[in-house]
Design a protein around this motif. Structure first.
Motif, PDB file in Angstrom:
ATOM      1  N   LYS A  46      17.228  46.809  35.684  1.00 57.95           N
ATOM      2  CA  LYS A  46      16.975  48.060  36.397  1.00 57.95           C
ATOM      3  C   LYS A  46      16.398  47.842  37.789  1.00 57.95           C
ATOM      4  O   LYS A  46      15.992  48.803  38.440  1.00 57.95           O
ATOM      5  CB  LYS A  46      16.025  48.933  35.579  1.00 57.95           C
TER       6      LYS A  46
ATOM      7  N   SER B 256      19.241  50.360  45.335  1.00 58.56           N
ATOM      8  CA  SER B 256      20.061  51.241  44.497  1.00 58.56           C
ATOM      9  C   SER B 256      20.311  50.694  43.097  1.00 58.56           C
ATOM     10  O   SER B 256      21.040  51.313  42.329  1.00 58.56           O
ATOM     11  CB  SER B 256      21.410  51.497  45.182  1.00 58.56           C
TER      12      SER B 256
ATOM     13  N   HIS C  46      18.475  50.616  40.489  1.00 60.01           N
ATOM     14  CA  HIS C  46      17.992  51.476  39.399  1.00 60.01           C
ATOM     15  C   HIS C  46      18.898  52.684  39.175  1.00 60.01           C
ATOM     16  O   HIS C  46      18.783  53.365  38.144  1.00 60.01           O
ATOM     17  CB  HIS C  46      16.567  51.945  39.711  1.00 60.01           C
ATOM     18  N   ARG C  47      19.798  52.956  40.134  1.00 64.71           N
ATOM     19  CA  ARG C  47      20.691  54.108  39.985  1.00 64.71           C
ATOM     20  C   ARG C  47      22.036  53.749  39.363  1.00 64.71           C
ATOM     21  O   ARG C  47      22.863  54.630  39.144  1.00 64.71           O
ATOM     22  CB  ARG C  47      20.926  54.764  41.357  1.00 64.71           C
ATOM     23  N   ILE C  48      22.269  52.476  39.110  1.00 64.28           N
ATOM     24  CA  ILE C  48      23.546  52.056  38.524  1.00 64.28           C
ATOM     25  C   ILE C  48      23.591  52.482  37.058  1.00 64.28           C
ATOM     26  O   ILE C  48      22.675  52.151  36.287  1.00 64.28           O
ATOM     27  CB  ILE C  48      23.725  50.536  38.649  1.00 64.28           C
ATOM     28  N   PRO C  49      24.618  53.219  36.640  1.00 63.79           N
ATOM     29  CA  PRO C  49      24.691  53.676  35.241  1.00 63.79           C
ATOM     30  C   PRO C  49      24.702  52.493  34.271  1.00 63.79           C
ATOM     31  O   PRO C  49      25.485  51.558  34.411  1.00 63.79           O
ATOM     32  CB  PRO C  49      26.016  54.447  35.181  1.00 63.79           C
TER      33      PRO C  49
ATOM     34  N   GLY D 275      22.650  50.171  34.071  1.00 62.57           N
ATOM     35  CA  GLY D 275      21.937  49.009  34.573  1.00 62.57           C
ATOM     36  C   GLY D 275      22.848  47.797  34.718  1.00 62.57           C
ATOM     37  O   GLY D 275      23.992  47.777  34.250  1.00 62.57           O
TER      38      GLY D 275
ATOM     39  N   ARG E  65      29.078  44.727  41.346  1.00 67.23           N
ATOM     40  CA  ARG E  65      28.365  45.819  42.005  1.00 67.23           C
ATOM     41  C   ARG E  65      27.865  45.392  43.388  1.00 67.23           C
ATOM     42  O   ARG E  65      27.892  46.178  44.341  1.00 67.23           O
ATOM     43  CB  ARG E  65      27.184  46.260  41.138  1.00 67.23           C
TER      44      ARG E  65
ATOM     45  N   THR F 233      28.848  46.938  47.124  1.00 70.64           N
ATOM     46  CA  THR F 233      27.917  47.320  48.184  1.00 70.64           C
ATOM     47  C   THR F 233      28.253  46.613  49.486  1.00 70.64           C
ATOM     48  O   THR F 233      28.166  47.207  50.576  1.00 70.64           O
ATOM     49  CB  THR F 233      26.474  46.993  47.764  1.00 70.64           C
TER      50      THR F 233
END
Length: 325
Positions: free
Chosen positions: A8, A119, A121-124, A126, A136, A140
């Motif tokens: 997270k 960002s 912590h916003r990744i569905p 985790g 991921r 970015t």
């Protein structure tokens, strides 16, 4: 500096002053920023892999930048950094998939890393594995590359308006403006060139990542990798279009500079032609011959001045009539 990150985004500092005996099981990403030799040795012992040095990352051979060694996958990509400054550059970043962890080795601060950390912590769901983290993070990086190109387009549009802006009698182009804009064009060209090199590097890396078994086994990561590859291809085409616009702007600026220089030369040429007849009249009446009828005239001096003025005015109005002025 070494920092570990959990799924997270929780950060865990790792230091050689108090080296851990083992790594925490919840750490899925280890980010090495400008590591010292002692830090590299510590991580090699904890991970059981060889950490590439700065010289290793700079190796331009494709076979040396993308390879598999035992159970670890080593990849190197060139990323743009300092894009907001006048001296953008490329930095080589190493990505290592080792087990369920991702290890990154870098010696600069590309903005994409800071954006990704903010960002995580916003990744569905985790980032529960190194494969998810890698895809991921590459997403970015691709988004940041697109942002760099968009910012470059806005700046080039502003520069184009400044170069081709309407020039009126009340608002003339400042002296040496175009020469100064040439330096701006060179700066934009450098940024786009660096970005295109980065895109080519990312394209090779993504092609290699797609063949990694761990990526093929994760359906979401596989689809995301395919999507990023398409984005990188479109960014490459867009960067080529921007490069063409920069080339046009450079050629147009040079053409405008030549036009302004030719206008200055034309003014000097016309001035010399306009002043030539008065000079001829003055030279005739400046001769010291004994027999010159005009020397006895009482109106000789005003007559000579009038002849010089008329001989200058006639060519001037002739040039105006021709549209040369």
């Amino acid at each position: 500096m070494i920092t570990g990150y959990c799924a997270k985004g929780e950060a865990v500092a790792l230091s050689t002053a108090e080296p851990p005996a083992t790594l925490r099981s919840d750490i899925v990403w280890i980010d090495l920023v400008g590591p010292s030799r002692a830090e590299e040795t510590m991580m090699e012992g904890l991970l059981g892999i060889s950490i590439p040095t700065r010289d290793d990352l700079k190796d331009i051979e494709p076979s040396s930048r993308l390879y598999t060694e035992e159970d670890a996958v080593f990849m190197t990509a060139s990323l743009v950094y300092r894009s907001e400054t006048e001296a953008p550059g490329l930095t080589d970043v190493g990505f290592i998939l080792s087990g369920r962890r991702l290890v990154t080795v870098r010696y600069a601060e590309p903005r994409a890393f800071g954006l990704f950390k903010a960002s995580m912590h916003r990744i569905p769901g985790g980032c529960h594995s190194g494969v998810v983290l890698l895809t991921r993070l590459l997403e970015t990086i691709a988004d940041r590359t697109a942002e760099i190109l968009e910012q470059a387009v806005d700046k080039i549009d502003d520069l184009s308006i400044e170069v081709f802006g309407e020039k009126t009698a009340s608002k003339r182009r400042p002296p040496h403006l175009l020469e100064a804009r040439l330096r701006d064009v060179a700066g934009h060209h450098r940024l786009i060139a660096k970005t295109r090199d980065s895109i080519a590097s990312l394209s090779r890396l993504l092609t290699f990542v797609y063949t990694v078994p761990a990526v093929q086994e994760d359906e979401d990561s596989r689809e995301l990798c395919r999507s990023i590859t398409r984005d990188i291809q479109s960014l490459s085409e867009h960067a080529g279009f921007i490069s063409g616009n920069i080339t046009f702007l450079l050629d147009a600026s040079l053409g405008l500079i030549n036009v302004e220089q030719n206008a200055i030369i034309k003014i000097f040429s016309i001035a010399s032609v306009v002043l030539l007849p008065p000079t001829l009249v003055a030279s005739i009446y400046g001769m010291n011959f004994r027999v010159m009828p005009e020397l006895e005239w009482q109106l000789g001096y005003p007559w000579a001045l009038l002849a010089m003025v008329i001989s200058a005015v006639i060519p001037f109005f002739f040039f105006r009539w021709k549209g040369w002025l």
